[in-house]
Design an enzyme around this catalytic site. Structure first.
Site, PDB file in Angstrom:
ATOM      1  N   ARG A 184       0.815  -1.215   0.000  1.00  0.00           N
ATOM      2  CA  ARG A 184       0.000   0.000   0.000  1.00  0.00           C
ATOM      3  C   ARG A 184       0.850   1.268   0.000  1.00  0.00           C
ATOM      4  NH1 ARG A 184      -2.101  -1.946   5.309  1.00  0.00           N
ATOM      5  NH2 ARG A 184      -3.710  -3.420   4.676  1.00  0.00           N
ATOM      6  N   ASP A 363      -7.619 -19.583   5.926  1.00  0.00           N
ATOM      7  CA  ASP A 363      -7.733 -18.781   7.140  1.00  0.00           C
ATOM      8  C   ASP A 363      -9.022 -19.194   7.847  1.00  0.00           C
ATOM      9  OD1 ASP A 363      -5.424 -17.294   6.839  1.00  0.00           O
ATOM     10  OD2 ASP A 363      -6.396 -15.795   5.579  1.00  0.00           O
TER      11      ASP A 363
END
Ligand code: UDP
Length: 376
Positions: A184, A363
């Site tokens: 990012r 996950d």
């Protein structure tokens, strides 16, 4: 008529969610697990007043509102936000995931434009090297990392950590593993891109206990010691163990990575100032140190308990008798898994689900989403 509608092998997250949803629909479920506790790898042990993630740090994160509402209906979650820091081979600390803080620490760049230019320069260099070698699409983790983030970050923050974690060269690992990590151009140390994240208030055992309410649970009970007996007890089996073991390893063993923990209580209220510190150098034998109290206490509340519990994580190859953690989804293992999957697809009255039965790097949230979908 059999005694149970479902026999669920494995009291981990998949099995517990399945049992919860089936029980809610009036089905009778028996959950068995060979360990002496439920919860699979999300199980926590209370040590010195701190919930210790016995099988590695688990941070719940999702953008799926249905999943978030579901888990919060069992136990409310806190506002923990994962923002690990990395201790690099150059001796410096860097913020993760790769964001403006990391780029500032690495290159001194102060604006997104400067960071973008630096990243582009490094990416271009990597991509043109690959072109010369005749590579158009990254074929392995190393190529993927270089094309995504460039050589400086690859060498300081990725290579050593990844090779320790997987016990394999980055050139021998699939590219998708590194695509889990965001890149990012904002000063945002939140490890996840998801809309929701947190830890159950009071710990993960509360989540598991809530899910298993109303189910019969038998611990220290090994399905493989008497398969026929268990088969006779229920109309359907939900199997969440290792798929290769289910088929007696007839196509060979699937490989796993596992983690060995060195856990100790320290006479300090705040030892590393963060839940997760990664050690990305190949020269440090462990991959990270977890300071468990930071998952559940924030700000000055960490000083309420004068002690702390830390765990050093050592990644090792799985062998019999250890708990398997991560499937190794390289080409050889995927091929073997495909053969087992073929058998599983033709099985009647057996549902295979979860990390071990599907040999997938799941996950927590996608596991829940999967089970919710099954019931819909
Ligand atoms: N990774 C890395 N450096 C880090 C953290 C992660 O290179 O400091 C890479 C590594 O290849 C790892 C992958 O990113 O296998 C995924 O990391 P994640 O934190 O998602 O792994 P998990 O928490 O599931 O162990």
């Amino acid at each position: 008529m059999k005694q149970y509608d479902f026999l669920i092998v494995g009291a981990g997250l998949y099995g517990s969610v399945f049992s919860h949803l089936a029980t809610k629909r009036g089905k009778k479920c028996l959950v068995i697990d060979k360990r002496n506790h439920a919860g699979g790898n999300i199980y926590c042990e209370n040590i010195d007043g701190i919930n210790v993630h016995k099988y590695g740090a688990h941070i719940f994160h999702t953008s799926d509102k249905e999943v978030w509402d579901f888990v919060n209906s069992i136990v409310p979650f806190n506002r923990y936000t994962n923002s690990p820091v990395a201790q690099a081979p150059d001796g410096n600390l860097y913020n993760l995931p790769f964001n403006m803080n990391t780029f500032y620490q690495m290159w001194g760049v102060k604006t997104p434009e400067e960071a973008h230019a630096k990243l582009e320069e490094q990416r271009k260099e990597a991509i043109s090297k690959m072109r010369v070698a005749g590579v158009t699409e990254p074929q392995n983790l190393e190529e993927q990392a270089l094309a995504l983030i460039g050589k400086d970050i690859y060498h300081q923050l990725i290579k050593g950590y990844t090779e320790k974690q997987w016990g394999r060269k980055c050139t021998e690992l699939p590219a998708f593993i590194i695509r889990r990590l965001p890149v990012r151009l904002t000063f945002d140390n939140n490890y996840f891109n998801d809309s929701y994240q947190g830890i159950p208030i009071g710990g993960y055992n509360k989540l598991i206990d809530g899910l298993l309410e109303g189910s019969d649970v038998m611990l220290e009970t090994d399905f493989f010691e008497n398969r026929d007996k268990w088969r006779c007890m229920a109309e359907q089996i939900v199997f969440t163990g290792k798929i290769d073991e289910y088929y007696d390893y007839r196509f060979g063993k699937l490989e796993y990575r596992t983690v060995r923990f060195e856990t100790e209580t320290l006479d300090s209220p705040n030892w590393q100032g963060n839940a997760v510190v990664n050690y990305t150098s190949a020269d440090v034998p462990f991959t990270r140190i977890i300071e468990h109290k930071h998952f559940e206490t924030f700000g000055n509340a960490v000083y309420d308990n004068p002690l702390t519990v830390i765990s050093r994580e050592y990644s090792t190859e799985w062998t019999d008798g250890m708990e398997p953690f991560y499937p190794v989804n390289d080409a050889r293992n995927q091929e073997v898994y495909a053969k087992y999957k073929e058998l599983a697809d033709h099985e009647v009255n057996v549902i295979f689900g979860g990390r071990l039965a599907e040999y997938k790097y799941y996950d927590m949230a996608p596991i829940i989403s999967q089970v919710l979908k099954l019931f819909r």
